[in-house]
Design a protein around this motif. Structure first.
Motif, PDB file in Angstrom:
ATOM      1  N   ALA A  21      10.354  11.067   6.656  1.00 29.84           N
ATOM      2  CA  ALA A  21       9.775  10.576   5.406  1.00 29.84           C
ATOM      3  C   ALA A  21       8.772   9.465   5.687  1.00 29.84           C
ATOM      4  CB  ALA A  21      10.878  10.075   4.472  1.00 29.84           C
ATOM      5  N   GLY A  22       9.059   8.624   6.670  1.00 27.62           N
ATOM      6  CA  GLY A  22       8.139   7.556   7.024  1.00 27.62           C
ATOM      7  C   GLY A  22       6.836   8.080   7.584  1.00 27.62           C
ATOM      8  N   VAL A  23       6.912   9.063   8.460  1.00 31.74           N
ATOM      9  CA  VAL A  23       5.700   9.646   9.030  1.00 31.74           C
ATOM     10  C   VAL A  23       4.859  10.286   7.940  1.00 31.74           C
ATOM     11  CG1 VAL A  23       4.799  11.394  10.601  1.00 31.74           C
ATOM     12  CG2 VAL A  23       6.758   9.992  11.291  1.00 31.74           C
ATOM     13  N   GLU A  24       5.513  11.041   7.054  1.00 27.54           N
ATOM     14  CA  GLU A  24       4.781  11.679   5.958  1.00 27.54           C
ATOM     15  C   GLU A  24       4.148  10.639   5.051  1.00 27.54           C
ATOM     16  OE1 GLU A  24       3.051  14.577   3.631  1.00 27.54           O
ATOM     17  OE2 GLU A  24       3.899  14.648   5.650  1.00 27.54           O
ATOM     18  N   ALA A  25       4.841   9.532   4.820  1.00 22.37           N
ATOM     19  CA  ALA A  25       4.269   8.472   3.988  1.00 22.37           C
ATOM     20  C   ALA A  25       3.002   7.921   4.611  1.00 22.37           C
ATOM     21  CB  ALA A  25       5.294   7.355   3.785  1.00 22.37           C
ATOM     22  N   VAL A  26       3.032   7.628   5.906  1.00 23.54           N
ATOM     23  CA  VAL A  26       1.830   7.088   6.560  1.00 23.54           C
ATOM     24  C   VAL A  26       0.684   8.082   6.465  1.00 23.54           C
ATOM     25  CG1 VAL A  26       0.859   6.261   8.730  1.00 23.54           C
ATOM     26  CG2 VAL A  26       3.186   5.620   8.094  1.00 23.54           C
ATOM     27  N   ALA A 191      15.774   3.531   4.477  1.00 27.15           N
ATOM     28  CA  ALA A 191      16.120   4.825   3.883  1.00 27.15           C
ATOM     29  C   ALA A 191      14.878   5.621   3.501  1.00 27.15           C
ATOM     30  CB  ALA A 191      16.997   4.609   2.648  1.00 27.15           C
ATOM     31  N   ALA A 192      15.048   6.941   3.425  1.00 26.71           N
ATOM     32  CA  ALA A 192      13.930   7.806   3.044  1.00 26.71           C
ATOM     33  C   ALA A 192      13.396   7.450   1.668  1.00 26.71           C
ATOM     34  CB  ALA A 192      14.382   9.268   3.077  1.00 26.71           C
ATOM     35  N   GLU A 193      14.279   6.989   0.784  1.00 24.36           N
ATOM     36  CA  GLU A 193      13.855   6.642  -0.580  1.00 24.36           C
ATOM     37  C   GLU A 193      12.783   5.552  -0.591  1.00 24.36           C
ATOM     38  OE1 GLU A 193      17.802   8.596  -0.841  1.00 24.36           O
ATOM     39  OE2 GLU A 193      16.931   7.033   0.439  1.00 24.36           O
ATOM     40  N   ALA A 194      12.808   4.675   0.404  1.00 24.77           N
ATOM     41  CA  ALA A 194      11.809   3.595   0.450  1.00 24.77           C
ATOM     42  C   ALA A 194      10.398   4.156   0.498  1.00 24.77           C
ATOM     43  CB  ALA A 194      12.059   2.696   1.655  1.00 24.77           C
ATOM     44  N   TYR A 195      10.215   5.252   1.204  1.00 25.19           N
ATOM     45  CA  TYR A 195       8.878   5.783   1.445  1.00 25.19           C
ATOM     46  C   TYR A 195       8.324   6.550   0.258  1.00 25.19           C
ATOM     47  CZ  TYR A 195       9.991   4.163   6.046  1.00 25.19           C
ATOM     48  OH  TYR A 195      10.353   3.348   7.101  1.00 25.19           O
ATOM     49  N   ASP A 197       8.887   4.935  -2.785  1.00 30.05           N
ATOM     50  CA  ASP A 197       8.800   3.829  -3.737  1.00 30.05           C
ATOM     51  C   ASP A 197       7.374   3.286  -3.768  1.00 30.05           C
ATOM     52  OD1 ASP A 197       8.848   0.679  -4.099  1.00 30.05           O
ATOM     53  OD2 ASP A 197      10.596   1.472  -5.147  1.00 30.05           O
ATOM     54  N   PRO A 198       6.738   3.246  -4.942  1.00 29.13           N
ATOM     55  CA  PRO A 198       5.322   2.825  -5.001  1.00 29.13           C
ATOM     56  C   PRO A 198       5.081   1.427  -4.456  1.00 29.13           C
ATOM     57  CG  PRO A 198       5.965   3.904  -7.054  1.00 29.13           C
ATOM     58  CD  PRO A 198       7.220   3.705  -6.257  1.00 29.13           C
ATOM     59  N   ASP A 199       5.973   0.490  -4.740  1.00 30.77           N
ATOM     60  CA  ASP A 199       5.773  -0.869  -4.245  1.00 30.77           C
ATOM     61  C   ASP A 199       5.891  -0.935  -2.721  1.00 30.77           C
ATOM     62  OD1 ASP A 199       5.213  -2.075  -6.671  1.00 30.77           O
ATOM     63  OD2 ASP A 199       7.305  -2.595  -7.077  1.00 30.77           O
ATOM     64  N   PHE A 200       6.867  -0.229  -2.165  1.00 27.03           N
ATOM     65  CA  PHE A 200       6.998  -0.241  -0.711  1.00 27.03           C
ATOM     66  C   PHE A 200       5.821   0.464  -0.051  1.00 27.03           C
ATOM     67  CE2 PHE A 200       8.366   1.568   3.346  1.00 27.03           C
ATOM     68  CZ  PHE A 200       8.670   0.399   4.014  1.00 27.03           C
ATOM     69  N   ARG A 201       5.384   1.568  -0.627  1.00 27.35           N
ATOM     70  CA  ARG A 201       4.231   2.271  -0.075  1.00 27.35           C
ATOM     71  C   ARG A 201       2.994   1.376  -0.069  1.00 27.35           C
ATOM     72  NH1 ARG A 201       4.235   7.900   0.314  1.00 27.35           N
ATOM     73  NH2 ARG A 201       2.053   8.004  -0.361  1.00 27.35           N
ATOM     74  N   ALA A 202       2.785   0.623  -1.149  1.00 30.92           N
ATOM     75  CA  ALA A 202       1.644  -0.296  -1.196  1.00 30.92           C
ATOM     76  C   ALA A 202       1.812  -1.429  -0.193  1.00 30.92           C
ATOM     77  CB  ALA A 202       1.476  -0.845  -2.608  1.00 30.92           C
ATOM     78  N   HIS A 203       3.038  -1.888  -0.005  1.00 26.96           N
ATOM     79  CA  HIS A 203       3.355  -2.915   0.995  1.00 26.96           C
ATOM     80  C   HIS A 203       2.989  -2.418   2.397  1.00 26.96           C
ATOM     81  CE1 HIS A 203       5.649  -5.996   3.102  1.00 26.96           C
ATOM     82  NE2 HIS A 203       6.522  -5.112   3.557  1.00 26.96           N
ATOM     83  N   LEU A 204       3.402  -1.210   2.714  1.00 26.56           N
ATOM     84  CA  LEU A 204       3.127  -0.636   4.020  1.00 26.56           C
ATOM     85  C   LEU A 204       1.635  -0.382   4.208  1.00 26.56           C
ATOM     86  CD1 LEU A 204       4.358   0.396   6.647  1.00 26.56           C
ATOM     87  CD2 LEU A 204       4.774   2.589   5.504  1.00 26.56           C
ATOM     88  N   LEU A 205       0.990   0.162   3.196  1.00 26.31           N
ATOM     89  CA  LEU A 205      -0.450   0.412   3.261  1.00 26.31           C
ATOM     90  C   LEU A 205      -1.220  -0.880   3.499  1.00 26.31           C
ATOM     91  CD1 LEU A 205      -2.987   2.157   2.933  1.00 26.31           C
ATOM     92  CD2 LEU A 205      -2.759   1.878   0.452  1.00 26.31           C
ATOM     93  N   GLY A 206      -0.865  -1.934   2.769  1.00 28.23           N
ATOM     94  CA  GLY A 206      -1.553  -3.205   2.942  1.00 28.23           C
ATOM     95  C   GLY A 206      -1.395  -3.754   4.343  1.00 28.23           C
ATOM     96  N   GLY A 207      -0.185  -3.609   4.898  1.00 31.72           N
ATOM     97  CA  GLY A 207       0.043  -4.087   6.255  1.00 31.72           C
ATOM     98  C   GLY A 207      -0.755  -3.307   7.285  1.00 31.72           C
ATOM     99  N   ILE A 208      -0.802  -1.985   7.130  1.00 38.69           N
ATOM    100  CA  ILE A 208      -1.573  -1.159   8.058  1.00 38.69           C
ATOM    101  C   ILE A 208      -3.054  -1.463   7.936  1.00 38.69           C
ATOM    102  CG2 ILE A 208      -2.235   1.194   8.650  1.00 38.69           C
ATOM    103  CD1 ILE A 208       0.584   2.085   7.796  1.00 38.69           C
ATOM    104  N   ASP A 209      -3.557  -1.539   6.714  1.00 39.29           N
ATOM    105  CA  ASP A 209      -4.967  -1.855   6.520  1.00 39.29           C
ATOM    106  C   ASP A 209      -5.339  -3.176   7.184  1.00 39.29           C
ATOM    107  OD1 ASP A 209      -5.832   0.377   5.161  1.00 39.29           O
ATOM    108  OD2 ASP A 209      -5.602  -0.503   3.168  1.00 39.29           O
ATOM    109  N   TRP A 210      -4.476  -4.176   7.022  1.00 36.60           N
ATOM    110  CA  TRP A 210      -4.764  -5.490   7.605  1.00 36.60           C
ATOM    111  C   TRP A 210      -4.778  -5.423   9.128  1.00 36.60           C
ATOM    112  CZ3 TRP A 210      -2.251  -8.907  10.842  1.00 36.60           C
ATOM    113  CH2 TRP A 210      -2.764 -10.212  10.876  1.00 36.60           C
TER     114      TRP A 210
END
Length: 220
Positions: A21-26, A191-195, A197-210
């Motif tokens: 789920a994490g890989v698919e999210a990225v 957990a897979a559910e995190a990936y 979650d819109p807030d977590f996805r935006a959190h991860l995206l922001g970190g990767i972008d930075w």
């Protein structure tokens, strides 16, 4: 122009069921071109084509000596590095990695609801979040408090869950610079559910972008 990422998910210790789920999210977070690997030999080749390397719930020793040298040189020269969740349970035998990430995993209480407090609203990984963020995770404790060496973005509110072991000052997500490179780490993402979650996805995206920003270029 798409940003190219190398996502590494090798585990030689505990393996999280959430890795797919994490890989698919990225892959679906932004305009990323993602190469996913569990082969440590991938780090023995040049990494210059990647804007950032992501260790997504890796665990144990996951690189060869040549791969360690290549990753360190890549970050020192300006490459981005992102660690997610169990990335802090990785490469315990490599001192440089502990410095790179900022802290190493110690323990965690049961998976449960809790609250994360936003300390830095200027960072793209946290600017979208409420001041206090309700989430469900494992709420990692770390062997040392990284605050002196990192820019803390989120801290855990240990009064909101059972079993916390770091006290009132409990960093949970942070960023730092290493050489010419940029490092982002978040302890969340068990957990897979995190990936999903819109807030977590935006959190991860922001970190990767930075972390993936070109040195001297656009800094979001």
């Amino acid at each position: 122009m798409s940003v190219r990422l190398l996502v590494h998910t090798r585990t030689t210790a505990y393996r999280h069921d959430s890795i797919p789920a994490g890989v698919e999210a990225v892959r679906t977070l932004g305009d990323f071109e993602v190469d996913h690997t569990e082969d440590p030999r991938a780090f023995e080749a040049p990494l210059d084509a990647y804007a950032a390397v992501v260790f997504l719930s890796t665990s144990g020793e996951v690189l060869t000596p040549a791969g360690r040298a290549r990753l360190a040189a890549y970050v020192e020269a300006g490459g981005g590095f992102v660690g997610v969740h169990a990335a802090a349970c990785t490469e315990y035998d490599w001192p440089y990695y502990g410095e790179l990430l900022g802290a190493r995993f110690d323990r965690h209480p049961d998976y449960q609801p809790g609250r994360a407090v936003v300390e830095d609203r200027e960072h793209p990984a946290t600017r979208h979040l409420p001041a206090v963020w309700d989430f469900v995770d494992e709420w990692y404790d770390f062997r040392t408090n990284p605050r002196a060496a990192v820019r803390v973005l989120l801290r855990a509110d240990e009064s909101s869950y059972e079993g916390g072991g770091m006290g009132e000052d409990h960093p949970l997500a942070w960023c730092r610079e290493q050489g010419a490179g940029r490092v982002f780490y978040t302890a969340l993402g068990h957990a897979a559910e995190a990936y999903a979650d819109p807030d977590f996805r935006a959190h991860l995206l922001g970190g990767i972008d930075w972390a993936a920003a070109n040195p001297g270029g656009s800094r979001r």
